[in-house]
Design a protein around this motif. Structure first.
Motif, PDB file in Angstrom:
ATOM      1  N   ARG A 114      37.375  47.659  45.030  1.00  0.00           N
ATOM      2  CA  ARG A 114      37.962  47.471  46.357  1.00  0.00           C
ATOM      3  C   ARG A 114      37.539  46.112  46.903  1.00  0.00           C
ATOM      4  NH1 ARG A 114      33.338  51.393  48.761  1.00  0.00           N
ATOM      5  NH2 ARG A 114      31.831  49.749  49.239  1.00  0.00           N
ATOM      6  N   ASP A 115      38.273  45.670  47.928  1.00  0.00           N
ATOM      7  CA  ASP A 115      37.741  44.581  48.744  1.00  0.00           C
ATOM      8  C   ASP A 115      37.922  44.975  50.212  1.00  0.00           C
ATOM      9  OD1 ASP A 115      40.381  43.999  49.394  1.00  0.00           O
ATOM     10  OD2 ASP A 115      40.277  41.897  48.806  1.00  0.00           O
ATOM     11  N   ILE A 116      37.594  44.071  51.096  1.00  0.00           N
ATOM     12  CA  ILE A 116      37.654  44.365  52.525  1.00  0.00           C
ATOM     13  C   ILE A 116      38.622  43.387  53.173  1.00  0.00           C
ATOM     14  CG2 ILE A 116      36.308  44.348  54.675  1.00  0.00           C
ATOM     15  CD1 ILE A 116      33.827  45.011  52.877  1.00  0.00           C
ATOM     16  N   TYR A 130      39.270  49.001  53.705  1.00  0.00           N
ATOM     17  CA  TYR A 130      39.054  48.791  52.279  1.00  0.00           C
ATOM     18  C   TYR A 130      40.427  48.781  51.646  1.00  0.00           C
ATOM     19  CZ  TYR A 130      34.053  50.122  52.218  1.00  0.00           C
ATOM     20  OH  TYR A 130      32.704  50.195  52.389  1.00  0.00           O
ATOM     21  N   ARG A 131      40.619  47.929  50.675  1.00  0.00           N
ATOM     22  CA  ARG A 131      41.826  47.992  49.842  1.00  0.00           C
ATOM     23  C   ARG A 131      41.318  48.398  48.460  1.00  0.00           C
ATOM     24  NH1 ARG A 131      44.643  42.275  51.038  1.00  0.00           N
ATOM     25  NH2 ARG A 131      42.691  41.590  50.100  1.00  0.00           N
ATOM     26  N   ILE A 132      41.709  49.587  48.071  1.00  0.00           N
ATOM     27  CA  ILE A 132      41.120  50.193  46.870  1.00  0.00           C
ATOM     28  C   ILE A 132      42.139  50.190  45.740  1.00  0.00           C
ATOM     29  CG2 ILE A 132      40.063  52.319  45.976  1.00  0.00           C
ATOM     30  CD1 ILE A 132      39.668  52.963  49.147  1.00  0.00           C
ATOM     31  N   SER A 136      43.719  47.932  38.894  1.00  0.00           N
ATOM     32  CA  SER A 136      43.799  46.478  38.776  1.00  0.00           C
ATOM     33  C   SER A 136      42.615  45.852  39.501  1.00  0.00           C
ATOM     34  CB  SER A 136      45.106  45.980  39.401  1.00  0.00           C
ATOM     35  OG  SER A 136      45.077  44.572  39.544  1.00  0.00           O
ATOM     36  N   TRP A 137      42.183  44.682  39.010  1.00  0.00           N
ATOM     37  CA  TRP A 137      41.092  43.990  39.700  1.00  0.00           C
ATOM     38  C   TRP A 137      41.610  43.311  40.970  1.00  0.00           C
ATOM     39  CZ3 TRP A 137      41.690  38.697  40.225  1.00  0.00           C
ATOM     40  CH2 TRP A 137      42.612  38.081  39.370  1.00  0.00           C
ATOM     41  N   LYS A 138      42.943  43.239  41.104  1.00  0.00           N
ATOM     42  CA  LYS A 138      43.518  42.635  42.315  1.00  0.00           C
ATOM     43  C   LYS A 138      43.739  43.732  43.346  1.00  0.00           C
ATOM     44  CE  LYS A 138      46.130  39.364  39.570  1.00  0.00           C
ATOM     45  NZ  LYS A 138      47.471  38.907  39.195  1.00  0.00           N
ATOM     46  N   ILE A 174      41.199  38.325  56.797  1.00  0.00           N
ATOM     47  CA  ILE A 174      40.156  37.752  55.946  1.00  0.00           C
ATOM     48  C   ILE A 174      39.826  38.688  54.791  1.00  0.00           C
ATOM     49  CG2 ILE A 174      37.766  36.894  55.979  1.00  0.00           C
ATOM     50  CD1 ILE A 174      38.351  35.897  58.705  1.00  0.00           C
ATOM     51  N   ASP A 175      39.814  38.129  53.587  1.00  0.00           N
ATOM     52  CA  ASP A 175      39.515  38.922  52.389  1.00  0.00           C
ATOM     53  C   ASP A 175      38.060  38.717  51.984  1.00  0.00           C
ATOM     54  OD1 ASP A 175      42.164  39.514  52.457  1.00  0.00           O
ATOM     55  OD2 ASP A 175      42.724  38.250  50.753  1.00  0.00           O
ATOM     56  N   ILE A 176      37.347  39.819  51.894  1.00  0.00           N
ATOM     57  CA  ILE A 176      35.907  39.751  51.610  1.00  0.00           C
ATOM     58  C   ILE A 176      35.579  40.701  50.460  1.00  0.00           C
ATOM     59  CG2 ILE A 176      33.594  40.124  52.609  1.00  0.00           C
ATOM     60  CD1 ILE A 176      34.956  39.696  55.395  1.00  0.00           C
ATOM     61  N   ILE A 186      33.307  35.636  51.001  1.00  0.00           N
ATOM     62  CA  ILE A 186      34.689  35.474  51.470  1.00  0.00           C
ATOM     63  C   ILE A 186      35.556  34.888  50.359  1.00  0.00           C
ATOM     64  CG2 ILE A 186      36.160  34.179  53.073  1.00  0.00           C
ATOM     65  CD1 ILE A 186      34.440  34.963  55.224  1.00  0.00           C
ATOM     66  N   LEU A 187      36.672  35.537  50.084  1.00  0.00           N
ATOM     67  CA  LEU A 187      37.602  35.032  49.058  1.00  0.00           C
ATOM     68  C   LEU A 187      38.617  34.080  49.659  1.00  0.00           C
ATOM     69  CD1 LEU A 187      38.617  38.136  46.909  1.00  0.00           C
ATOM     70  CD2 LEU A 187      36.972  36.342  46.350  1.00  0.00           C
ATOM     71  N   GLU A 188      39.129  34.462  50.799  1.00  0.00           N
ATOM     72  CA  GLU A 188      40.116  33.601  51.457  1.00  0.00           C
ATOM     73  C   GLU A 188      40.317  34.044  52.898  1.00  0.00           C
ATOM     74  OE1 GLU A 188      44.213  33.761  50.554  1.00  0.00           O
ATOM     75  OE2 GLU A 188      44.242  35.914  50.251  1.00  0.00           O
TER      76      GLU A 188
HETATM   77  N1  LIG Z   1      36.501  35.734  42.538  1.00  0.00           N
HETATM   78  C1  LIG Z   1      36.976  36.964  42.602  1.00  0.00           C
HETATM   79  N2  LIG Z   1      36.189  38.029  42.256  1.00  0.00           N
HETATM   80  C2  LIG Z   1      36.654  39.298  42.335  1.00  0.00           C
HETATM   81  N3  LIG Z   1      37.900  39.612  42.725  1.00  0.00           N
HETATM   82  C3  LIG Z   1      38.727  38.614  43.069  1.00  0.00           C
HETATM   83  C4  LIG Z   1      38.317  37.239  43.034  1.00  0.00           C
HETATM   84  N4  LIG Z   1      39.341  36.466  43.441  1.00  0.00           N
HETATM   85  C5  LIG Z   1      40.347  37.306  43.720  1.00  0.00           C
HETATM   86  N5  LIG Z   1      39.993  38.593  43.509  1.00  0.00           N
HETATM   87  C6  LIG Z   1      40.838  39.777  43.730  1.00  0.00           C
HETATM   88  O1  LIG Z   1      42.186  39.346  43.758  1.00  0.00           O
HETATM   89  C7  LIG Z   1      42.766  39.557  45.044  1.00  0.00           C
HETATM   90  C8  LIG Z   1      43.647  38.364  45.421  1.00  0.00           C
HETATM   91  O2  LIG Z   1      42.852  37.191  45.550  1.00  0.00           O
HETATM   92  P1  LIG Z   1      42.903  36.252  46.825  1.00  0.00           P
HETATM   93  O3  LIG Z   1      41.910  35.166  46.606  1.00  0.00           O
HETATM   94  O4  LIG Z   1      42.769  37.052  48.059  1.00  0.00           O
HETATM   95  O5  LIG Z   1      44.366  35.591  46.730  1.00  0.00           O
HETATM   96  P2  LIG Z   1      45.805  36.072  47.275  1.00  0.00           P
HETATM   97  O6  LIG Z   1      45.612  37.357  48.027  1.00  0.00           O
HETATM   98  O7  LIG Z   1      46.234  34.967  48.174  1.00  0.00           O
HETATM   99  O8  LIG Z   1      46.665  36.185  46.068  1.00  0.00           O
HETATM  100  C9  LIG Z   1      41.601  39.778  45.976  1.00  0.00           C
HETATM  101  O9  LIG Z   1      41.961  40.593  47.062  1.00  0.00           O
HETATM  102  C10 LIG Z   1      40.573  40.426  45.066  1.00  0.00           C
HETATM  103  O10 LIG Z   1      40.798  41.807  44.933  1.00  0.00           O
END
Ligand SMILES: Nc1ncnc2c1ncn2[C@@H]1O[C@H](COP(=O)(O)OP(=O)(O)O)[C@@H](O)[C@H]1O
Ligand SMILES: [Mg+2]
Length: 220
Positions: A114-116, A130-132, A136-138, A174-176, A186-188
Protein backbone atom coordinates in the motif's frame (compact mmCIF):
# COMPACT_ATOMS: atom_id res chain seq x y z
CA UNK A 1 -0.65 22.64 -18.57
CA UNK A 2 2.62 23.57 -20.24
CA UNK A 3 0.77 24.71 -23.38
CA UNK A 4 -1.30 27.05 -21.23
CA UNK A 5 1.58 28.21 -19.07
CA UNK A 6 2.15 31.56 -20.81
CA UNK A 7 -1.56 32.31 -20.84
CA UNK A 8 -1.90 31.45 -17.16
CA UNK A 9 1.14 33.56 -16.27
CA UNK A 10 -0.23 36.56 -18.09
CA UNK A 11 -3.62 36.11 -16.44
CA UNK A 12 -1.85 36.13 -13.10
CA UNK A 13 0.17 39.23 -14.04
CA UNK A 14 -3.04 41.02 -14.90
CA UNK A 15 -4.22 40.46 -11.32
CA UNK A 16 -6.34 37.31 -11.62
CA UNK A 17 -6.06 34.91 -8.67
CA UNK A 18 -5.21 31.39 -9.81
CA UNK A 19 -4.88 28.19 -7.83
CA UNK A 20 -2.70 26.26 -8.14
CA UNK A 21 -0.37 29.01 -9.31
CA UNK A 22 1.21 28.27 -12.71
CA UNK A 23 4.76 28.55 -11.32
CA UNK A 24 3.98 26.00 -8.61
CA UNK A 25 2.36 23.68 -11.16
CA UNK A 26 5.41 23.99 -13.35
CA UNK A 27 7.60 22.67 -10.54
CA UNK A 28 5.13 20.05 -9.29
CA UNK A 29 4.63 18.39 -12.68
CA UNK A 30 8.36 17.61 -12.77
CA UNK A 31 8.82 14.77 -10.28
CA UNK A 32 12.59 15.17 -10.08
CA UNK A 33 12.66 18.94 -9.71
CA UNK A 34 10.10 18.76 -6.92
CA UNK A 35 11.88 15.96 -5.04
CA UNK A 36 15.13 17.97 -5.15
CA UNK A 37 13.32 20.93 -3.62
CA UNK A 38 11.74 18.72 -0.95
CA UNK A 39 15.03 17.04 -0.09
CA UNK A 40 16.76 20.43 0.23
CA UNK A 41 14.04 21.42 2.68
CA UNK A 42 14.78 18.36 4.81
CA UNK A 43 11.73 16.33 3.75
CA UNK A 44 12.40 12.59 3.38
CA UNK A 45 12.33 11.28 -0.21
CA UNK A 46 13.68 8.04 -1.73
CA UNK A 47 17.16 8.06 -3.22
CA UNK A 48 16.58 9.39 -6.70
CA UNK A 49 18.59 10.46 -9.73
CA UNK A 50 18.28 11.65 -13.29
CA UNK A 51 21.04 10.26 -15.48
CA UNK A 52 21.91 10.47 -19.15
CA UNK A 53 24.19 7.47 -19.35
CA UNK A 54 22.96 3.83 -19.39
CA UNK A 55 26.12 2.71 -17.57
CA UNK A 56 25.37 5.15 -14.77
CA UNK A 57 21.83 3.73 -14.55
CA UNK A 58 23.35 0.23 -14.34
CA UNK A 59 25.63 1.32 -11.53
CA UNK A 60 22.63 2.68 -9.65
CA UNK A 61 20.63 -0.57 -9.89
CA UNK A 62 23.67 -2.48 -8.68
CA UNK A 63 23.94 -0.10 -5.73
CA UNK A 64 20.22 0.17 -4.91
CA UNK A 65 19.35 -3.46 -5.92
CA UNK A 66 15.77 -2.70 -6.85
CA UNK A 67 14.77 0.40 -8.80
CA UNK A 68 11.84 2.13 -10.43
CA UNK A 69 12.31 4.03 -13.68
CA UNK A 70 9.43 6.37 -14.28
CA UNK A 71 8.41 9.19 -16.56
CA UNK A 72 9.65 12.41 -14.96
CA UNK A 73 6.30 13.92 -15.94
CA UNK A 74 3.52 11.36 -15.73
CA UNK A 75 0.64 9.98 -13.73
CA UNK A 76 -1.58 6.98 -12.92
CA UNK A 77 1.47 4.74 -12.60
CA UNK A 78 1.59 4.54 -16.40
CA UNK A 79 4.93 3.80 -17.99
CA UNK A 80 6.80 3.16 -14.74
CA UNK A 81 8.87 0.00 -14.63
CA UNK A 82 10.53 -1.78 -11.74
CA UNK A 83 13.77 -3.72 -12.25
CA UNK A 84 16.50 -5.52 -10.39
CA UNK A 85 18.34 -6.76 -13.45
CA UNK A 86 21.11 -4.36 -14.60
CA UNK A 87 20.66 -5.49 -18.22
CA UNK A 88 16.99 -4.56 -18.21
CA UNK A 89 17.90 -1.18 -16.77
CA UNK A 90 20.56 -0.79 -19.45
CA UNK A 91 18.13 -1.60 -22.29
CA UNK A 92 15.38 0.61 -20.93
CA UNK A 93 17.86 3.45 -20.43
CA UNK A 94 19.18 3.10 -23.99
CA UNK A 95 15.63 3.17 -25.35
CA UNK A 96 14.71 6.24 -23.32
CA UNK A 97 17.80 8.11 -24.45
CA UNK A 98 17.11 7.25 -28.08
CA UNK A 99 13.84 9.17 -27.82
CA UNK A 100 15.47 12.01 -25.87
CA UNK A 101 13.83 11.13 -22.58
CA UNK A 102 15.69 11.50 -19.28
CA UNK A 103 16.30 8.41 -17.15
CA UNK A 104 14.48 9.16 -13.92
CA UNK A 105 15.56 6.38 -11.60
CA UNK A 106 14.66 5.80 -7.97
CA UNK A 107 15.44 3.23 -5.32
CA UNK A 108 12.45 0.94 -4.81
CA UNK A 109 11.13 1.36 -1.28
CA UNK A 110 10.10 -1.98 0.15
CA UNK A 111 6.73 -0.73 1.26
CA UNK A 112 3.81 -2.81 2.53
CA UNK A 113 1.27 -3.54 -0.23
CA UNK A 114 0.00 0.00 0.00
CA UNK A 115 0.90 3.65 -0.04
CA UNK A 116 -0.70 6.71 1.51
CA UNK A 117 -2.50 9.49 -0.32
CA UNK A 118 -3.14 12.67 1.62
CA UNK A 119 -5.29 15.46 0.32
CA UNK A 120 -4.72 18.99 1.58
CA UNK A 121 -6.00 22.47 0.74
CA UNK A 122 -4.32 25.61 2.07
CA UNK A 123 -3.03 24.69 5.49
CA UNK A 124 -5.75 22.17 6.08
CA UNK A 125 -5.51 18.40 5.77
CA UNK A 126 -8.75 17.11 4.25
CA UNK A 127 -7.97 13.47 4.89
CA UNK A 128 -5.92 10.47 3.95
CA UNK A 129 -6.34 6.99 2.53
CA UNK A 130 -4.31 3.85 2.14
CA UNK A 131 -4.25 2.67 -1.45
CA UNK A 132 -3.88 -1.07 -1.20
CA UNK A 133 -2.80 -3.29 -4.06
CA UNK A 134 -2.14 -6.98 -3.53
CA UNK A 135 -1.33 -7.73 -7.17
CA UNK A 136 0.83 -4.82 -8.28
CA UNK A 137 3.61 -2.75 -6.75
CA UNK A 138 1.84 0.31 -8.19
CA UNK A 139 -0.81 1.48 -5.77
CA UNK A 140 -2.56 4.07 -7.92
CA UNK A 141 -6.34 3.77 -7.83
CA UNK A 142 -6.08 3.70 -11.63
CA UNK A 143 -4.02 0.49 -11.24
CA UNK A 144 -6.87 -1.21 -9.41
CA UNK A 145 -6.04 -0.42 -5.79
CA UNK A 146 -8.60 -0.60 -3.02
CA UNK A 147 -8.83 2.25 -0.56
CA UNK A 148 -9.12 2.55 3.19
CA UNK A 149 -9.58 5.74 5.19
CA UNK A 150 -6.80 6.54 7.66
CA UNK A 151 -6.35 8.99 10.47
CA UNK A 152 -3.68 11.43 9.41
CA UNK A 153 -1.10 11.51 12.20
CA UNK A 154 1.04 14.49 13.10
CA UNK A 155 4.10 13.33 11.13
CA UNK A 156 2.06 12.90 7.96
CA UNK A 157 0.39 16.25 8.50
CA UNK A 158 3.73 17.97 8.98
CA UNK A 159 5.43 16.55 5.89
CA UNK A 160 2.36 17.18 3.77
CA UNK A 161 1.93 20.83 4.72
CA UNK A 162 5.66 21.50 4.57
CA UNK A 163 5.90 19.94 1.09
CA UNK A 164 3.05 22.07 -0.19
CA UNK A 165 4.68 25.16 1.23
CA UNK A 166 8.05 24.32 -0.35
CA UNK A 167 6.39 23.86 -3.75
CA UNK A 168 4.00 26.80 -3.34
CA UNK A 169 0.87 24.72 -3.92
CA UNK A 170 -2.60 25.76 -2.74
CA UNK A 171 -3.90 22.19 -2.89
CA UNK A 172 -2.31 18.85 -3.55
CA UNK A 173 -2.57 15.09 -3.40
CA UNK A 174 0.57 13.69 -1.85
CA UNK A 175 1.86 10.15 -2.32
CA UNK A 176 3.80 8.75 0.61
CA UNK A 177 5.32 5.32 1.19
CA UNK A 178 6.34 3.64 4.42
CA UNK A 179 9.79 2.08 4.30
CA UNK A 180 10.91 -1.08 6.12
CA UNK A 181 11.39 0.85 9.37
CA UNK A 182 7.96 2.46 9.03
CA UNK A 183 9.47 5.84 8.16
CA UNK A 184 7.71 7.96 5.58
CA UNK A 185 9.11 8.93 2.20
CA UNK A 186 7.39 11.23 -0.25
CA UNK A 187 7.12 9.85 -3.79
CA UNK A 188 5.45 12.80 -5.42
CA UNK A 189 3.27 15.83 -4.84
CA UNK A 190 0.43 16.06 -7.34
CA UNK A 191 -0.61 19.60 -8.21
CA UNK A 192 -3.58 18.42 -10.27
CA UNK A 193 -4.65 15.32 -8.36
CA UNK A 194 -7.57 13.11 -9.32
CA UNK A 195 -9.83 12.66 -6.32
CA UNK A 196 -12.37 10.00 -7.36
CA UNK A 197 -10.82 7.31 -5.13
CA UNK A 198 -10.34 9.72 -2.25
CA UNK A 199 -13.93 10.93 -2.48
CA UNK A 200 -15.35 7.43 -2.69
CA UNK A 201 -13.47 6.36 0.42
CA UNK A 202 -13.82 9.48 2.58
CA UNK A 203 -16.98 11.12 1.15
CA UNK A 204 -15.02 14.36 1.40
CA UNK A 205 -15.33 16.43 -1.75
CA UNK A 206 -12.13 18.48 -2.23
CA UNK A 207 -13.87 20.77 -4.76
CA UNK A 208 -15.77 22.53 -1.99
CA UNK A 209 -12.61 23.24 -0.01
CA UNK A 210 -10.68 24.35 -3.08
CA UNK A 211 -13.41 26.88 -3.94
CA UNK A 212 -13.51 28.13 -0.34
CA UNK A 213 -9.74 28.52 -0.38
CA UNK A 214 -9.89 30.41 -3.68
CA UNK A 215 -12.52 32.82 -2.37
CA UNK A 216 -10.46 33.44 0.77
CA UNK A 217 -7.38 34.14 -1.34
CA UNK A 218 -9.27 36.51 -3.63
CA UNK A 219 -10.44 38.54 -0.64
CA UNK A 220 -6.90 39.04 0.61
N1 LIG B 1 10.39 4.27 -5.32
C1 LIG B 1 9.27 3.59 -5.17
N2 LIG B 1 9.19 2.59 -4.23
C2 LIG B 1 8.05 1.89 -4.04
N3 LIG B 1 6.93 2.09 -4.75
C3 LIG B 1 6.94 3.05 -5.69
C4 LIG B 1 8.10 3.85 -5.95
N4 LIG B 1 7.82 4.73 -6.93
C5 LIG B 1 6.54 4.49 -7.28
N5 LIG B 1 6.00 3.50 -6.54
C6 LIG B 1 4.62 2.99 -6.64
O1 LIG B 1 4.11 3.39 -7.89
C7 LIG B 1 3.02 4.30 -7.74
C8 LIG B 1 3.11 5.40 -8.79
O2 LIG B 1 4.28 6.18 -8.59
P1 LIG B 1 4.27 7.76 -8.49
O3 LIG B 1 5.67 8.19 -8.23
O4 LIG B 1 3.24 8.20 -7.53
O5 LIG B 1 3.89 8.21 -9.99
P2 LIG B 1 2.48 8.44 -10.72
O6 LIG B 1 1.39 8.20 -9.71
O7 LIG B 1 2.53 9.86 -11.16
O8 LIG B 1 2.47 7.50 -11.87
C9 LIG B 1 3.11 4.79 -6.32
O9 LIG B 1 1.85 5.15 -5.81
C10 LIG B 1 3.72 3.60 -5.59
O10 LIG B 1 2.74 2.65 -5.25
MG1 LIG C 1 1.30 9.01 -7.80
Amino acid sequence: MIRRYDTLRSMEKSGITLINRPDAMFVARDKFYSLVKLKNAGIPVPETAVVEDPFEAMRLVMKWKDVVIKPVVGSLGLGSIRAEDPDIVFRVSKSLLSINQPIYIQKYINKPQRDIRIFAVGDRILGGIYRINKSSWKTNVAQGSLTQVITVNQDLEEITLKSMKVLGLDYAGIDIVEDESGDYKILEVNGSPLWGGFYEATKINPAKYIVEHLIKKMKK
